[in-house]
Design a protein around this motif. Structure first.
Motif, short mmCIF file in Angstrom:
data_model
loop_
_atom_site.label_atom_id
_atom_site.label_comp_id
_atom_site.label_asym_id
_atom_site.label_seq_id
_atom_site.Cartn_x
_atom_site.Cartn_y
_atom_site.Cartn_z
N LYS A 162 -2.43 11.38 5.88
CA LYS A 162 -1.64 11.07 4.69
C LYS A 162 -0.73 9.89 4.95
N GLN A 163 -0.09 9.84 6.14
CA GLN A 163 0.77 8.71 6.49
C GLN A 163 -0.05 7.42 6.57
N ALA A 164 -1.23 7.54 7.20
CA ALA A 164 -2.10 6.35 7.30
C ALA A 164 -2.54 5.89 5.92
N GLN A 165 -2.82 6.88 5.06
CA GLN A 165 -3.24 6.54 3.69
C GLN A 165 -2.11 5.84 2.93
N GLU A 166 -0.89 6.36 3.11
CA GLU A 166 0.26 5.74 2.46
C GLU A 166 0.48 4.32 2.99
N GLN A 167 0.35 4.16 4.30
CA GLN A 167 0.51 2.84 4.89
C GLN A 167 -0.57 1.89 4.39
N ALA A 168 -1.81 2.41 4.32
CA ALA A 168 -2.92 1.57 3.84
C ALA A 168 -2.69 1.17 2.38
N ARG A 169 -2.18 2.10 1.58
CA ARG A 169 -1.91 1.77 0.18
C ARG A 169 -0.79 0.74 0.06
N THR A 170 0.23 0.91 0.95
CA THR A 170 1.32 -0.08 0.95
C THR A 170 0.80 -1.46 1.32
N GLU A 171 -0.03 -1.50 2.39
CA GLU A 171 -0.61 -2.78 2.80
C GLU A 171 -1.51 -3.35 1.71
N ALA A 172 -2.29 -2.47 1.07
CA ALA A 172 -3.16 -2.93 -0.02
C ALA A 172 -2.32 -3.48 -1.17
N ARG A 173 -1.21 -2.78 -1.48
CA ARG A 173 -0.33 -3.26 -2.55
C ARG A 173 0.24 -4.63 -2.19
N ASP A 174 0.68 -4.79 -0.92
CA ASP A 174 1.25 -6.08 -0.49
C ASP A 174 0.21 -7.18 -0.59
N ILE A 175 -1.02 -6.89 -0.15
CA ILE A 175 -2.09 -7.90 -0.21
C ILE A 175 -2.34 -8.30 -1.65
N LYS A 176 -2.44 -7.32 -2.53
CA LYS A 176 -2.75 -7.64 -3.92
C LYS A 176 -1.56 -8.24 -4.64
N GLU A 177 -0.34 -7.89 -4.22
CA GLU A 177 0.85 -8.56 -4.76
C GLU A 177 0.78 -10.06 -4.43
N ARG A 178 0.40 -10.38 -3.19
CA ARG A 178 0.29 -11.79 -2.79
C ARG A 178 -0.80 -12.50 -3.60
N ILE A 179 -1.94 -11.82 -3.76
CA ILE A 179 -3.04 -12.42 -4.53
C ILE A 179 -2.59 -12.69 -5.96
N VAL A 180 -1.93 -11.71 -6.57
CA VAL A 180 -1.48 -11.84 -7.97
C VAL A 180 -0.43 -12.94 -8.08
N ALA A 181 0.51 -12.98 -7.12
CA ALA A 181 1.57 -14.00 -7.16
C ALA A 181 0.97 -15.40 -7.10
#
Length: 410
Positions: A111-130
């Motif tokens: 669950k922690q790894a999943q949360e971290q992966a989602r956070t990293e995914a969100r950061d990656i896609k935030e950068r792409i969107v920006a």
């Protein structure tokens, strides 16, 4: 009755297993000796042990998800609890309890790894969107901007997924950025098409006037007008390529028609003017030979006027020799003018008086400085001696130039 540490077979063939909760019936055996019954039910126990060991190994050596592990443990727990087998079923339950703890720990870790992966995914896609939003708002390089927008879409698709809500919100921004870029690009090219159409209309007017002038025989004014039309052509911008090429071909054809006709006339005229050039060559040679030898500027001026009259009477020059001959004759006129100016300055009473006054003033200044020098030497004042000598040296230089100018006026 036949027994072993974990079970027994009653005289009537009933088979029991011993657990921490007491004995329970696991089956009956009527087909042979009691030892065979116990061996049969022990093999069933060994099969359960094998399943537990296999699950332990999978949990230790693979990335088996916690959910799958817990589901398998629950199934095995039910199988062990209701097992028709003879063996240490309590030990198997304890092993399953230990597996449950490990699976629960893995569940937390996953669950922690999943949360971290989602956070990293969100950061990656935030950068792409920006970056997509920046491209949509700022870029004016439409080709490279469009390529970059497509790359960002591919990066989005290849990136890991964030949680559903974040994913939807970011995709909404990404889609809006892509649409905004497309609208800006479409508006730009629509404006560019309109601008090119306006340029085409302007150049149509230029070409129409150029074609109307192509038959003109007013060589000077028309040549100037063609230069103005060329400047307008360059300043008006570019139309679409097809119109640009077509209009330029018409413009150049009209211009070539006019200038070819003008050049033909000028060539014929130049041929007729060769005799004028020969006459002016002779006038130029005579003037060069005679005028520098006349000492009296007034006489030189009078003689120059005669040469000027002869020069005008000789008529116009052909274009290929005009600048050279006219330039050479202007140099002779300039030499005569300079000689007149020099003579005027030499004979001007006011100028001579000013020159004499300058010489007298400098001589008086030198006498005064000589007196200062003598006094300084007598007093042994080296500083004043040096200052007086430097001042006298400067005055002597000025006096020399002034006397020279005065002599030239004599």
């Amino acid at each position: 009755m036949t027994t072993d540490p974990w079970g027994r077979v009653d005289d009537d063939g009933t088979v029991y297993v011993r657990t921490s909760e007491g004995e329970r019936v696991v089956g009956s055996w009527q087909a042979g000796a009691p030892e065979e019954a116990l061996a049969f039910f022990r093999r069933k126990y060994d099969a359960l042990v094998t399943e537990v060991e296999l699950l332990e190994k999978r949990l230790s050596t693979t990335d088996l998800s916690a959910g799958q592990a817990l589901s398998s443990i629950d199934k095995l727990r039910t199988a062990v609890r209701d097992a028709a087998a003879v063996g240490d079923l309590d030990a198997l339950m304890r092993r399953l309890d230990a597996l449950t703890e490990r699976a629960e720990q893995r569940k937390v870790e996953q669950k922690q790894a999943q949360e971290q992966a989602r956070t990293e995914a969100r950061d990656i896609k935030e950068r792409i969107v920006a970056e997509a939003e920046r491209v949509a708002e700022e870029t004016t390089h439409w080709k490279s901007g469009g390529e970059r927008m497509r790359q960002l879409i591919d990066e989005w698709k290849a990136a890991p997924r964030a949680d559903r809500g974040t994913e939807q919100a970011l995709w909404k921004r990404m889609s809006a950025a892509r649409n905004a870029f497309s609208k800006r690009r479409k508006a730009y090219f629509a404006g560019l098409d309109q601008q090119r159409e306006q340029v085409r209309e302007v150049k149509e007017e230029i070409v129409a006037e150029a074609e109307a002038l192509s038959g003109s025989t007013e060589w000077g004014p028309t040549s100037g007008r063609y230069r103005e039309l060329m400047q307008r052509w360059k300043a008006s911008g570019r139309a679409d390529r097809a119109s640009e090429d077509r209009l330029w071909a018409r413009f150049k054809a009209a211009q070539d028609t006019f200038f070819q006709a003008r050049n033909a006339v000028f060539a014929e005229r130049d041929a007729e003017l060769r005799v004028n050039a020969e006459a002016k060559e002779k006038i130029l040679e005579e003037a060069k030979a005679e005028l520098p030898g006349i000492a009296d500027p007034r006489e030189a001026r009078a003689r120059l006027r005669e040469y000027q009259e002869a020069w005008e009477e000789a008529g116009p020059l052909p274009r290929d020799s005009r600048d050279r001959l006219e330039g050479a004759f202007r140099k002779i006129e300039e030499e005569v003018r300079r000689a007149e100016d020099k003579e005027w300055r030499r004979t001007n009473p006011e100028a001579r008086a000013r020159a004499q006054a300058t010489v007298d003033q400098l001589r008086g200044s030198l006498e005064e400085l000589q007196g200062r020098l003598d006094k300084a030497r007598a007093a042994g004042d080296d500083r004043r001696v040096r200052e007086a000598e430097e001042a006298m040296q400067a005055r002597r230089s000025w006096l020399e130039e002034a006397e020279k100018a005065l002599d030239e006026m004599s």
